[in-house]
Design an enzyme around this catalytic site. Sequence first.
Site, PDB file in Angstrom:
ATOM      1  N   ARG A  28       5.720 -13.038  16.951  1.00  0.00           N
ATOM      2  CA  ARG A  28       6.415 -12.292  15.908  1.00  0.00           C
ATOM      3  C   ARG A  28       6.503 -10.836  16.326  1.00  0.00           C
ATOM      4  O   ARG A  28       5.506 -10.234  16.742  1.00  0.00           O
ATOM      5  CB  ARG A  28       5.669 -12.403  14.577  1.00  0.00           C
ATOM      6  CG  ARG A  28       6.444 -11.842  13.393  1.00  0.00           C
ATOM      7  CD  ARG A  28       5.658 -11.970  12.105  1.00  0.00           C
ATOM      8  NE  ARG A  28       4.607 -10.955  12.002  1.00  0.00           N
ATOM      9  CZ  ARG A  28       3.747 -10.867  11.003  1.00  0.00           C
ATOM     10  NH1 ARG A  28       3.768 -11.772  10.037  1.00  0.00           N
ATOM     11  NH2 ARG A  28       2.828  -9.916  10.965  1.00  0.00           N
TER      12      ARG A  28
ATOM     13  N   GLY B 171       7.500  -5.548  12.598  1.00  0.00           N
ATOM     14  CA  GLY B 171       8.543  -5.291  11.608  1.00  0.00           C
ATOM     15  C   GLY B 171       9.277  -6.520  11.105  1.00  0.00           C
ATOM     16  O   GLY B 171      10.089  -6.419  10.174  1.00  0.00           O
ATOM     17  N   GLU B 172       9.012  -7.692  11.675  1.00  0.00           N
ATOM     18  CA  GLU B 172       9.747  -8.890  11.245  1.00  0.00           C
ATOM     19  C   GLU B 172       9.458  -9.239   9.791  1.00  0.00           C
ATOM     20  O   GLU B 172      10.361  -9.609   9.040  1.00  0.00           O
ATOM     21  CB  GLU B 172       9.394 -10.086  12.149  1.00  0.00           C
ATOM     22  CG  GLU B 172      10.158 -10.109  13.460  1.00  0.00           C
ATOM     23  CD  GLU B 172      10.014 -11.440  14.180  1.00  0.00           C
ATOM     24  OE1 GLU B 172       9.342 -12.336  13.651  1.00  0.00           O
ATOM     25  OE2 GLU B 172      10.589 -11.568  15.278  1.00  0.00           O
TER      26      GLU B 172
ATOM     27  N   HIS C  24     -13.464   3.718  20.949  1.00  0.00           N
ATOM     28  CA  HIS C  24     -13.175   5.050  21.480  1.00  0.00           C
ATOM     29  C   HIS C  24     -11.707   5.233  21.843  1.00  0.00           C
ATOM     30  O   HIS C  24     -11.190   6.348  21.837  1.00  0.00           O
ATOM     31  CB  HIS C  24     -14.053   5.328  22.707  1.00  0.00           C
ATOM     32  CG  HIS C  24     -13.741   4.480  23.899  1.00  0.00           C
ATOM     33  ND1 HIS C  24     -14.185   3.177  24.031  1.00  0.00           N
ATOM     34  CD2 HIS C  24     -13.003   4.737  25.009  1.00  0.00           C
ATOM     35  CE1 HIS C  24     -13.760   2.676  25.177  1.00  0.00           C
ATOM     36  NE2 HIS C  24     -13.050   3.589  25.794  1.00  0.00           N
ATOM     37  N   LYS C  25     -10.999   4.130  22.106  1.00  0.00           N
ATOM     38  CA  LYS C  25      -9.581   4.247  22.470  1.00  0.00           C
ATOM     39  C   LYS C  25      -8.741   4.654  21.255  1.00  0.00           C
ATOM     40  O   LYS C  25      -7.913   5.560  21.330  1.00  0.00           O
ATOM     41  CB  LYS C  25      -9.081   2.926  23.062  1.00  0.00           C
ATOM     42  CG  LYS C  25      -9.741   2.572  24.388  1.00  0.00           C
ATOM     43  CD  LYS C  25      -9.174   1.280  24.976  1.00  0.00           C
ATOM     44  CE  LYS C  25      -9.838   0.969  26.314  1.00  0.00           C
ATOM     45  NZ  LYS C  25      -9.304  -0.286  26.921  1.00  0.00           N
TER      46      LYS C  25
ATOM     47  N   SER D 150       0.803  -1.221   0.000  1.00  0.00           N
ATOM     48  CA  SER D 150       0.000   0.000   0.000  1.00  0.00           C
ATOM     49  C   SER D 150       0.838   1.274   0.000  1.00  0.00           C
ATOM     50  O   SER D 150       0.291   2.372  -0.081  1.00  0.00           O
ATOM     51  CB  SER D 150      -0.945   0.010   1.212  1.00  0.00           C
ATOM     52  OG  SER D 150      -0.210  -0.013   2.425  1.00  0.00           O
ATOM     53  N   HIS D 151       2.155   1.144   0.106  1.00  0.00           N
ATOM     54  CA  HIS D 151       3.002   2.331   0.129  1.00  0.00           C
ATOM     55  C   HIS D 151       4.192   2.241  -0.819  1.00  0.00           C
ATOM     56  O   HIS D 151       5.096   3.067  -0.747  1.00  0.00           O
ATOM     57  CB  HIS D 151       3.509   2.602   1.549  1.00  0.00           C
ATOM     58  CG  HIS D 151       2.444   3.119   2.459  1.00  0.00           C
ATOM     59  ND1 HIS D 151       1.620   2.284   3.170  1.00  0.00           N
ATOM     60  CD2 HIS D 151       2.040   4.376   2.749  1.00  0.00           C
ATOM     61  CE1 HIS D 151       0.766   3.008   3.870  1.00  0.00           C
ATOM     62  NE2 HIS D 151       0.999   4.276   3.632  1.00  0.00           N
TER      63      HIS D 151
ATOM     64  N   ASP E   3       4.922   0.905  12.468  1.00  0.00           N
ATOM     65  CA  ASP E   3       4.187   1.976  11.796  1.00  0.00           C
ATOM     66  C   ASP E   3       2.758   1.493  11.667  1.00  0.00           C
ATOM     67  O   ASP E   3       2.500   0.489  11.008  1.00  0.00           O
ATOM     68  CB  ASP E   3       4.830   2.226  10.426  1.00  0.00           C
ATOM     69  CG  ASP E   3       4.081   3.247   9.567  1.00  0.00           C
ATOM     70  OD1 ASP E   3       3.043   3.763  10.014  1.00  0.00           O
ATOM     71  OD2 ASP E   3       4.535   3.496   8.441  1.00  0.00           O
TER      72      ASP E   3
ATOM     73  N   HIS F  11      -5.790   3.324   4.727  1.00  0.00           N
ATOM     74  CA  HIS F  11      -6.615   3.691   3.573  1.00  0.00           C
ATOM     75  C   HIS F  11      -6.064   3.070   2.291  1.00  0.00           C
ATOM     76  O   HIS F  11      -6.820   2.610   1.430  1.00  0.00           O
ATOM     77  CB  HIS F  11      -6.653   5.218   3.449  1.00  0.00           C
ATOM     78  CG  HIS F  11      -7.683   5.729   2.496  1.00  0.00           C
ATOM     79  ND1 HIS F  11      -7.375   6.228   1.257  1.00  0.00           N
ATOM     80  CD2 HIS F  11      -9.040   5.816   2.599  1.00  0.00           C
ATOM     81  CE1 HIS F  11      -8.471   6.599   0.638  1.00  0.00           C
ATOM     82  NE2 HIS F  11      -9.502   6.365   1.422  1.00  0.00           N
ATOM     83  N   GLY F  12      -4.728   3.026   2.189  1.00  0.00           N
ATOM     84  CA  GLY F  12      -4.115   2.418   1.015  1.00  0.00           C
ATOM     85  C   GLY F  12      -4.432   0.942   0.898  1.00  0.00           C
ATOM     86  O   GLY F  12      -4.626   0.413  -0.204  1.00  0.00           O
ATOM     87  N   ASP F  13      -4.512   0.248   2.044  1.00  0.00           N
ATOM     88  CA  ASP F  13      -4.841  -1.180   2.012  1.00  0.00           C
ATOM     89  C   ASP F  13      -6.286  -1.403   1.568  1.00  0.00           C
ATOM     90  O   ASP F  13      -6.596  -2.404   0.908  1.00  0.00           O
ATOM     91  CB  ASP F  13      -4.615  -1.800   3.396  1.00  0.00           C
ATOM     92  CG  ASP F  13      -3.140  -1.967   3.727  1.00  0.00           C
ATOM     93  OD1 ASP F  13      -2.343  -2.120   2.788  1.00  0.00           O
ATOM     94  OD2 ASP F  13      -2.791  -1.940   4.922  1.00  0.00           O
TER      95      ASP F  13
END
Length: 340
Positions: A304, A307-308, A229-230, A46-47, A177, A185-187
Amino acid sequence: MTELSISLDVLTATLRDILVAHGCSDTVANALATNCASATRDGSKSHGLFRMAGYVSTLRSGWVDGRAEPVVEDVAPGFVRVDARNGFTLPAHAAARSLLEEKARQNGIAILAIRDSHHLGALYLDIEPYAQAGFVALSVINSMAVVVHPGGNKPVYGTNPVAFAAPRGEGAPLVFDMATSTMAHGDVRVAAREGRSVPEGVGVDAKGSPTTDPSAILEGGALLAFGGHKGTAIALMVELLCAALVGGQFSFEVDWSAHPGAQTPRTGQTVILIDPTRASTPLAPFADRVELLVQSILGSGDVRLPGEKRLACRRAAEAGIVVDAAQWQSILDLKDRTSA
Protein backbone atom coordinates in the site's frame (compact mmCIF):
# COMPACT_ATOMS: atom_id res chain seq x y z
CA MET A 1 -23.31 4.88 17.49
CA THR A 2 -25.49 7.25 15.45
CA GLU A 3 -23.87 8.75 12.38
CA LEU A 4 -24.65 11.69 10.13
CA SER A 5 -23.69 12.43 6.54
CA ILE A 6 -22.61 16.03 5.95
CA SER A 7 -21.33 17.67 2.77
CA LEU A 8 -17.87 19.22 2.72
CA ASP A 9 -19.36 22.66 2.03
CA VAL A 10 -21.74 22.49 4.99
CA LEU A 11 -19.02 21.15 7.25
CA THR A 12 -16.60 23.92 6.25
CA ALA A 13 -19.21 26.67 6.59
CA THR A 14 -20.24 25.47 10.05
CA LEU A 15 -16.68 25.35 11.33
CA ARG A 16 -15.99 28.76 9.81
CA ASP A 17 -18.96 30.28 11.64
CA ILE A 18 -17.79 28.83 14.95
CA LEU A 19 -14.27 30.21 14.51
CA VAL A 20 -15.58 33.65 13.56
CA ALA A 21 -17.81 33.59 16.65
CA HIS A 22 -14.70 33.03 18.77
CA GLY A 23 -12.73 35.94 17.35
CA CYS A 24 -11.19 34.83 14.05
CA SER A 25 -11.28 37.10 11.02
CA ASP A 26 -13.08 35.71 7.98
CA THR A 27 -9.75 34.98 6.29
CA VAL A 28 -8.31 33.10 9.25
CA ALA A 29 -11.56 31.24 9.95
CA ASN A 30 -11.80 30.11 6.33
CA ALA A 31 -8.23 28.77 6.34
CA LEU A 32 -8.67 26.83 9.57
CA ALA A 33 -12.14 25.54 8.70
CA THR A 34 -11.01 24.34 5.27
CA ASN A 35 -8.06 22.45 6.76
CA CYS A 36 -10.17 20.91 9.54
CA ALA A 37 -13.03 19.91 7.24
CA SER A 38 -10.64 18.49 4.64
CA ALA A 39 -8.84 16.40 7.26
CA THR A 40 -12.22 15.08 8.42
CA ARG A 41 -13.12 14.22 4.83
CA ASP A 42 -9.82 12.34 4.49
CA GLY A 43 -10.40 10.24 7.60
CA SER A 44 -7.79 11.95 9.78
CA LYS A 45 -9.30 11.50 13.24
CA SER A 46 -6.49 13.32 15.03
CA HIS A 47 -6.57 16.38 12.77
CA GLY A 48 -10.21 16.79 11.81
CA LEU A 49 -13.15 17.68 14.02
CA PHE A 50 -11.11 16.51 17.00
CA ARG A 51 -9.07 19.74 16.74
CA MET A 52 -11.96 22.19 16.89
CA ALA A 53 -12.23 22.21 20.67
CA GLY A 54 -8.52 23.00 20.80
CA TYR A 55 -8.90 25.91 18.39
CA VAL A 56 -11.76 27.36 20.43
CA SER A 57 -10.04 26.82 23.76
CA THR A 58 -6.86 28.47 22.47
CA LEU A 59 -8.73 31.45 21.05
CA ARG A 60 -10.61 31.93 24.31
CA SER A 61 -7.35 31.79 26.29
CA GLY A 62 -5.89 34.79 24.47
CA TRP A 63 -2.77 32.81 23.55
CA VAL A 64 -3.25 33.30 19.79
CA ASP A 65 -4.46 36.26 17.73
CA GLY A 66 -7.28 35.03 15.52
CA ARG A 67 -7.26 38.28 13.54
CA ALA A 68 -3.50 38.61 12.98
CA GLU A 69 -2.43 39.84 9.56
CA PRO A 70 0.83 38.19 8.48
CA VAL A 71 3.72 40.21 7.06
CA VAL A 72 5.40 38.68 4.00
CA GLU A 73 9.08 39.52 3.49
CA ASP A 74 10.86 39.04 0.15
CA VAL A 75 14.40 38.64 1.49
CA ALA A 76 16.35 36.87 -1.30
CA PRO A 77 15.86 35.46 -4.82
CA GLY A 78 14.98 32.07 -3.36
CA PHE A 79 13.88 32.95 0.15
CA VAL A 80 10.57 34.21 1.57
CA ARG A 81 9.95 34.95 5.24
CA VAL A 82 6.61 35.49 6.94
CA ASP A 83 5.99 36.98 10.35
CA ALA A 84 2.68 35.43 11.41
CA ARG A 85 2.47 37.96 14.27
CA ASN A 86 1.23 35.42 16.79
CA GLY A 87 -1.44 34.25 14.39
CA PHE A 88 -2.17 30.89 12.82
CA THR A 89 0.28 29.39 10.32
CA LEU A 90 -2.29 28.54 7.64
CA PRO A 91 -3.21 32.14 6.65
CA ALA A 92 0.46 33.14 6.89
CA HIS A 93 1.34 30.36 4.47
CA ALA A 94 -1.50 31.33 2.15
CA ALA A 95 -0.29 34.94 2.07
CA ALA A 96 3.14 33.85 0.82
CA ARG A 97 2.10 31.01 -1.50
CA SER A 98 2.05 32.92 -4.79
CA LEU A 99 5.43 34.57 -4.16
CA LEU A 100 6.96 31.24 -3.14
CA GLU A 101 5.73 29.58 -6.33
CA GLU A 102 7.00 32.49 -8.44
CA LYS A 103 10.47 32.22 -6.91
CA ALA A 104 10.55 28.43 -7.36
CA ARG A 105 9.64 28.82 -11.05
CA GLN A 106 12.35 31.46 -11.49
CA ASN A 107 15.15 29.77 -9.55
CA GLY A 108 14.21 26.09 -9.56
CA ILE A 109 13.94 26.12 -5.77
CA ALA A 110 12.63 28.42 -3.05
CA ILE A 111 12.25 28.35 0.72
CA LEU A 112 9.48 29.75 2.90
CA ALA A 113 10.19 30.39 6.58
CA ILE A 114 7.24 31.21 8.85
CA ARG A 115 7.78 32.42 12.43
CA ASP A 116 5.70 33.38 15.45
CA SER A 117 2.95 31.09 14.22
CA HIS A 118 0.48 28.50 15.52
CA HIS A 119 -0.27 25.23 13.70
CA LEU A 120 -2.72 22.55 14.82
CA GLY A 121 -3.91 21.14 11.49
CA ALA A 122 -2.91 18.40 9.06
CA LEU A 123 0.48 19.26 7.51
CA TYR A 124 -0.03 17.30 4.29
CA LEU A 125 -2.86 19.66 3.32
CA ASP A 126 -0.37 22.55 3.35
CA ILE A 127 1.72 21.08 0.56
CA GLU A 128 -0.58 18.82 -1.47
CA PRO A 129 -1.66 21.77 -3.69
CA TYR A 130 1.96 22.35 -4.67
CA ALA A 131 2.28 18.82 -6.05
CA GLN A 132 -1.03 19.24 -7.86
CA ALA A 133 0.60 22.27 -9.55
CA GLY A 134 3.65 20.22 -10.55
CA PHE A 135 6.06 21.10 -7.73
CA VAL A 136 7.96 18.89 -5.32
CA ALA A 137 7.33 20.13 -1.78
CA LEU A 138 8.79 19.37 1.62
CA SER A 139 7.58 20.93 4.85
CA VAL A 140 8.59 20.58 8.49
CA ILE A 141 7.08 22.07 11.62
CA ASN A 142 7.91 21.93 15.32
CA SER A 143 5.51 22.08 18.24
CA MET A 144 5.37 21.98 22.04
CA ALA A 145 7.88 19.73 23.80
CA VAL A 146 6.40 16.24 24.20
CA VAL A 147 9.26 14.00 22.99
CA VAL A 148 12.36 13.04 24.99
CA HIS A 149 15.88 12.60 23.68
CA PRO A 150 17.15 9.03 24.26
CA GLY A 151 18.42 8.79 27.81
CA GLY A 152 16.74 12.05 28.81
CA ASN A 153 13.99 12.52 31.38
CA LYS A 154 12.53 15.81 30.14
CA PRO A 155 10.80 16.44 26.79
CA VAL A 156 12.73 18.75 24.48
CA TYR A 157 11.29 18.06 21.01
CA GLY A 158 7.87 18.41 19.49
CA THR A 159 6.30 15.61 17.46
CA ASN A 160 7.94 17.55 14.60
CA PRO A 161 6.17 16.16 11.52
CA VAL A 162 7.64 15.98 8.04
CA ALA A 163 5.37 16.22 5.00
CA PHE A 164 6.37 15.51 1.41
CA ALA A 165 4.46 15.81 -1.86
CA ALA A 166 5.41 15.03 -5.46
CA PRO A 167 3.45 14.86 -8.73
CA ARG A 168 2.92 11.53 -10.47
CA GLY A 169 2.59 10.78 -14.14
CA GLU A 170 -0.83 9.26 -13.46
CA GLY A 171 -3.30 9.72 -10.63
CA ALA A 172 -3.16 11.84 -7.51
CA PRO A 173 0.18 13.16 -6.24
CA LEU A 174 2.28 11.06 -3.91
CA VAL A 175 1.82 12.68 -0.49
CA PHE A 176 2.80 11.64 3.00
CA ASP A 177 2.79 13.29 6.40
CA MET A 178 4.44 11.68 9.40
CA ALA A 179 5.38 12.67 12.91
CA THR A 180 8.96 12.02 13.97
CA SER A 181 7.54 10.69 17.23
CA THR A 182 6.42 7.07 17.38
CA MET A 183 2.83 8.30 17.32
CA ALA A 184 1.25 11.68 16.66
CA HIS A 185 0.34 13.52 19.86
CA GLY A 186 -3.22 13.88 18.60
CA ASP A 187 -3.50 10.11 18.13
CA VAL A 188 -2.39 9.58 21.72
CA ARG A 189 -5.10 12.01 22.86
CA VAL A 190 -7.67 10.17 20.75
CA ALA A 191 -6.59 6.85 22.32
CA ALA A 192 -6.93 8.35 25.81
CA ARG A 193 -10.37 9.71 25.02
CA GLU A 194 -11.53 6.36 23.66
CA GLY A 195 -10.03 4.39 26.55
CA ARG A 196 -7.55 2.47 24.37
CA SER A 197 -3.97 1.58 25.16
CA VAL A 198 -1.15 2.47 22.75
CA PRO A 199 1.50 0.05 21.45
CA GLU A 200 4.65 -0.64 23.40
CA GLY A 201 7.51 1.68 22.61
CA VAL A 202 5.29 4.74 22.05
CA GLY A 203 6.09 6.59 25.25
CA VAL A 204 7.08 6.76 28.88
CA ASP A 205 5.34 7.87 32.06
CA ALA A 206 6.38 10.67 34.43
CA LYS A 207 9.07 8.43 35.94
CA GLY A 208 10.56 7.64 32.55
CA SER A 209 9.27 4.08 32.59
CA PRO A 210 7.80 2.55 29.39
CA THR A 211 4.00 2.61 29.34
CA THR A 212 1.10 1.74 27.06
CA ASP A 213 -1.28 4.02 28.97
CA PRO A 214 -1.94 7.12 26.81
CA SER A 215 -3.03 9.13 29.87
CA ALA A 216 0.30 8.43 31.56
CA ILE A 217 2.10 9.71 28.48
CA LEU A 218 -0.03 12.86 28.35
CA GLU A 219 0.05 13.58 32.09
CA GLY A 220 3.70 14.13 32.92
CA GLY A 221 5.15 11.51 30.59
CA ALA A 222 6.51 11.87 27.08
CA LEU A 223 6.56 10.34 23.63
CA LEU A 224 9.58 8.67 22.07
CA ALA A 225 10.97 9.40 18.62
CA PHE A 226 10.51 6.65 16.04
CA GLY A 227 13.57 4.55 15.25
CA GLY A 228 15.45 5.49 18.40
CA HIS A 229 18.45 7.75 17.76
CA LYS A 230 17.69 7.93 14.02
CA GLY A 231 14.24 9.42 14.47
CA THR A 232 15.59 11.65 17.21
CA ALA A 233 18.14 13.10 14.80
CA ILE A 234 15.33 13.98 12.38
CA ALA A 235 13.37 15.63 15.20
CA LEU A 236 16.48 17.65 16.05
CA MET A 237 16.85 18.69 12.39
CA VAL A 238 13.22 19.86 12.33
CA GLU A 239 13.83 21.99 15.42
CA LEU A 240 16.75 23.71 13.70
CA LEU A 241 14.83 24.27 10.46
CA CYS A 242 11.73 25.59 12.24
CA ALA A 243 13.25 27.64 15.05
CA ALA A 244 16.94 28.44 14.59
CA LEU A 245 16.48 29.12 10.86
CA VAL A 246 13.22 31.05 10.91
CA GLY A 247 13.57 32.94 14.17
CA GLY A 248 10.85 30.97 15.92
CA GLN A 249 10.75 29.21 19.27
CA PHE A 250 12.19 25.79 19.94
CA SER A 251 9.58 23.35 21.19
CA PHE A 252 11.01 23.47 24.72
CA GLU A 253 10.65 27.28 24.72
CA VAL A 254 6.86 27.19 24.27
CA ASP A 255 5.33 28.44 27.52
CA TRP A 256 1.57 28.89 27.61
CA SER A 257 1.27 28.62 31.39
CA ALA A 258 -0.19 32.13 31.58
CA HIS A 259 -2.95 31.14 29.15
CA PRO A 260 -5.01 28.24 30.57
CA GLY A 261 -6.72 26.37 27.77
CA ALA A 262 -4.06 27.09 25.14
CA GLN A 263 -3.30 24.11 22.90
CA THR A 264 -1.58 25.48 19.78
CA PRO A 265 2.22 25.61 19.87
CA ARG A 266 3.70 29.03 19.01
CA THR A 267 6.65 27.96 16.90
CA GLY A 268 7.56 27.98 13.18
CA GLN A 269 7.31 26.20 9.84
CA THR A 270 9.60 25.78 6.85
CA VAL A 271 8.53 24.86 3.32
CA ILE A 272 11.00 23.93 0.57
CA LEU A 273 9.58 24.08 -2.95
CA ILE A 274 11.29 22.64 -6.03
CA ASP A 275 10.37 23.04 -9.68
CA PRO A 276 11.28 19.60 -11.09
CA THR A 277 11.16 20.84 -14.69
CA ARG A 278 14.42 22.68 -13.99
CA ALA A 279 16.04 19.56 -12.60
CA SER A 280 14.86 17.04 -15.18
CA THR A 281 15.26 19.02 -18.42
CA PRO A 282 16.43 17.56 -20.77
CA LEU A 283 16.13 14.37 -18.76
CA ALA A 284 12.97 12.27 -18.51
CA PRO A 285 10.02 14.20 -17.01
CA PHE A 286 10.08 13.98 -13.22
CA ALA A 287 6.45 12.93 -12.85
CA ASP A 288 7.02 10.03 -15.24
CA ARG A 289 10.02 8.91 -13.21
CA VAL A 290 7.92 9.06 -10.06
CA GLU A 291 5.26 6.97 -11.77
CA LEU A 292 7.84 4.36 -12.80
CA LEU A 293 8.92 3.98 -9.18
CA VAL A 294 5.32 3.86 -7.95
CA GLN A 295 4.38 1.14 -10.42
CA SER A 296 7.48 -0.84 -9.48
CA ILE A 297 6.46 -0.64 -5.82
CA LEU A 298 2.89 -1.66 -6.59
CA GLY A 299 4.15 -4.63 -8.58
CA SER A 300 6.38 -5.84 -5.78
CA GLY A 301 3.64 -7.58 -3.79
CA ASP A 302 0.64 -6.89 -1.59
CA VAL A 303 1.64 -3.33 -0.75
CA ARG A 304 0.00 0.00 0.00
CA LEU A 305 1.38 3.37 -0.96
CA PRO A 306 1.53 6.27 1.51
CA GLY A 307 -1.73 8.20 1.36
CA GLU A 308 -3.85 5.43 -0.18
CA LYS A 309 -6.14 5.21 2.84
CA ARG A 310 -6.58 8.99 2.83
CA LEU A 311 -7.50 9.02 -0.86
CA ALA A 312 -9.97 6.17 -0.36
CA CYS A 313 -11.68 8.13 2.42
CA ARG A 314 -11.75 11.20 0.18
CA ARG A 315 -13.46 9.29 -2.61
CA ALA A 316 -15.99 7.79 -0.23
CA ALA A 317 -16.75 11.26 1.16
CA GLU A 318 -17.95 12.51 -2.22
CA ALA A 319 -21.36 11.17 -1.21
CA GLY A 320 -21.11 12.91 2.16
CA ILE A 321 -18.73 12.96 5.11
CA VAL A 322 -19.81 10.52 7.81
CA VAL A 323 -19.42 11.91 11.32
CA ASP A 324 -20.48 10.69 14.73
CA ALA A 325 -23.69 12.46 15.73
CA ALA A 326 -22.54 13.04 19.31
CA GLN A 327 -19.26 14.52 18.13
CA TRP A 328 -21.07 16.76 15.68
CA GLN A 329 -23.35 18.01 18.43
CA SER A 330 -20.30 18.82 20.54
CA ILE A 331 -18.98 20.86 17.60
CA LEU A 332 -22.25 22.76 17.29
CA ASP A 333 -22.18 23.40 21.04
CA LEU A 334 -18.86 25.23 20.65
CA LYS A 335 -20.62 28.21 19.11
CA ASP A 336 -22.68 28.66 22.26
CA ARG A 337 -19.53 28.93 24.39
CA THR A 338 -18.82 32.48 23.22
CA SER A 339 -20.63 33.87 26.24
CA ALA A 340 -19.63 31.15 28.68
